[in-house]
Design an enzyme around this catalytic site. Structure first.
Site, PDB file in Angstrom:
ATOM      1  N   CYS A   1      56.725 104.540  16.349  1.00 38.87           N
ATOM      2  CA  CYS A   1      56.821 103.012  16.514  1.00 38.87           C
ATOM      3  C   CYS A   1      55.706 102.357  15.830  1.00 38.87           C
ATOM      4  CB  CYS A   1      57.051 102.520  17.924  1.00 38.87           C
ATOM      5  SG  CYS A   1      57.173 100.791  17.857  1.00 38.87           S
TER       6      CYS A   1
ATOM      7  N   CYS B   1      54.563  99.128  17.822  1.00 43.67           N
ATOM      8  CA  CYS B   1      54.194  99.192  19.000  1.00 43.67           C
ATOM      9  C   CYS B   1      52.511  99.745  18.968  1.00 43.67           C
ATOM     10  CB  CYS B   1      55.007 100.206  19.750  1.00 43.67           C
ATOM     11  SG  CYS B   1      56.561 100.084  19.531  1.00 43.67           S
ATOM     12  N   ASP B   2      52.311 100.563  18.045  1.00 45.70           N
ATOM     13  CA  ASP B   2      51.059 101.330  18.055  1.00 45.70           C
ATOM     14  C   ASP B   2      50.215 101.282  16.795  1.00 45.70           C
ATOM     15  OD1 ASP B   2      51.905 102.578  20.323  1.00 45.70           O
ATOM     16  OD2 ASP B   2      52.879 104.316  19.232  1.00 45.70           O
TER      17      ASP B   2
END
Ligand code: NAP
Length: 310
Positions: free
Chosen positions: A138, A141-142
């Site tokens: 992701c 997200c990261d």
């Protein structure tokens, strides 16, 4: 007894991505008592998409978060109920569908499955061990953890290309590792990738191993044409090697194709009467927000007709 009554619905939708939220909007507006069961965030895969620019009506694109929020708000405005649970089993009891979700039993007359996909794993040594320690599925997200880093993205489809482009916001340098000599993703994304000075492409190459200590340090890459093996020092590995339908819990109940996608007729009805499917989990040509929306609306309408005729 009173509590049990509340768990009986006209329609239950499993999965709250764009297909599920659209189906919920339509059935709720038809005044059908509808419950949506979603284990993650409403919006599904949209919530981890930075910008969606091929969904009509938003000429400058719209963030996945915002589109999810708007769809949720719209469906709930008409009375859609949603619970955060995981549906693990569906059984048939006469014309009722019985759904088990985190210890709760729900009953409905019509069921719409919109469970979408999950990321396919690469299946190489180090992948599991370093997930969350440099290996990610992701980018939104990261990505921010990889400021000024060396990153690799594995895959050549739309996900790999769009996520790679997004990751160049953070990366010092990014290498796309693709197993063939041509990308699968949409041409406009390919053009942007080729033009981006931060992105390099490693063709005809596969990742054989992900190595590190407490975090990822390198990937072992094999050129499938020459057989040459190299150790590429990197800090982040983003894997986008395709999707697998979340349908395994239904395999004894409805017909799936060999890849696990749900086989439906043109109205979204599955091999079991009163069970419909919509969105990415369905066998179909194109998996996009725009097609999920159409599927959701059609399945909701078909479910309504099924209830009227039943
Ligand atoms: P995909 O289209 O199935 O692409 C998967 C990629 O991973 C392919 O390039 C494939 O290589 C590669 N791959 C598969 N298994 C591999 C392995 N074991 N080792 C190395 N490489 C491997 O999946 P996706 O990119 O996630 O897209 C899924 C669907 O979502 C598509 O319909 C796509 O259009 C849609 N999507 C759309 C957008 C958008 O329009 N903005 C964004 C994301 C996703 P080969 O090419 O050799 O098969």
């Amino acid at each position: 007894m009173e509590g049990e009554e509340r768990k009986i619905y006209d329609v239950i939708i499993i999965g709250g991505g764009p297909a599920g939220l659209t189906a919920g909007l339509y059935t709720a507006r038809s005044r059908l008592k509808t419950l949506l069961i979603e284990i993650g965030l409403l919006g599904g895969q949209m919530t981890t998409t930075e910008v969606i620019e091929n969904y009509p009506g938003f000429p400058q694109g719209i963030t996945g978060d915002e589109l999810s929020r708007l769809m949720e708000e719209q469906a709930k405005r008409f009375g859609l109920e949603a619970v955060s649970q995981e549906a693990v089993e569906v059984k048939i009891d006469g014309d009722r569908k019985v759904i088990q979700a985190n210890g709760t039993t729900y009953h409905c007359k019509a069921l719409i499955i919109c469970t979408g996909n999950e990321w396919r794993k690469l299946g190489v040594p180090g992948e599991k061990e370093f997930t969350g320690k440099g290996v990610s599925y992701c980018a939104t997200c990261d990505g921010a953890f990889f400021q000024d880093s060396q990153i690799v993205v594995v895959g050549g489809g739309d996900s790999a290309l769009t996520e790679a482009l997004y990751l160049t916001k953070f990366a010092k340098e990014l290498t796309i590792i693709h197993r063939r000599d041509a990308l699968r993703g949409t041409k406009i994304y390919q053009e942007r990738v080729f033009e981006n000075p931060k992105i390099k492409l490693l063709w005809n190459s596969v990742v054989q191993e992900i190595k590190g200590d407490s975090v990822v340090r390198s990937v072992v890459v094999k050129n499938v044409k020459t057989g040459e093996i190299s150790d590429l020092p990197i800090e982040g590995v983003f894997l986008f090697v395709g999707l697998l339908p979340r349908t395994q819990f239904l395999k004894e109940l409805i017909h799936l194709d060999e890849a696990g996608y749900i086989i439906t007729d043109e109205n979204g009805e599955t091999s079991v009467k009163g069970i419909f499917a919509a969105g990415d989990c369905r066998k179909k040509l194109l998996r996009q927000v725009a097609t999920a929306i159409g599927d959701g609306a059609t399945a909701a309408f078909a479910a309504e007709k099924y209830l009227q005729e039943g």
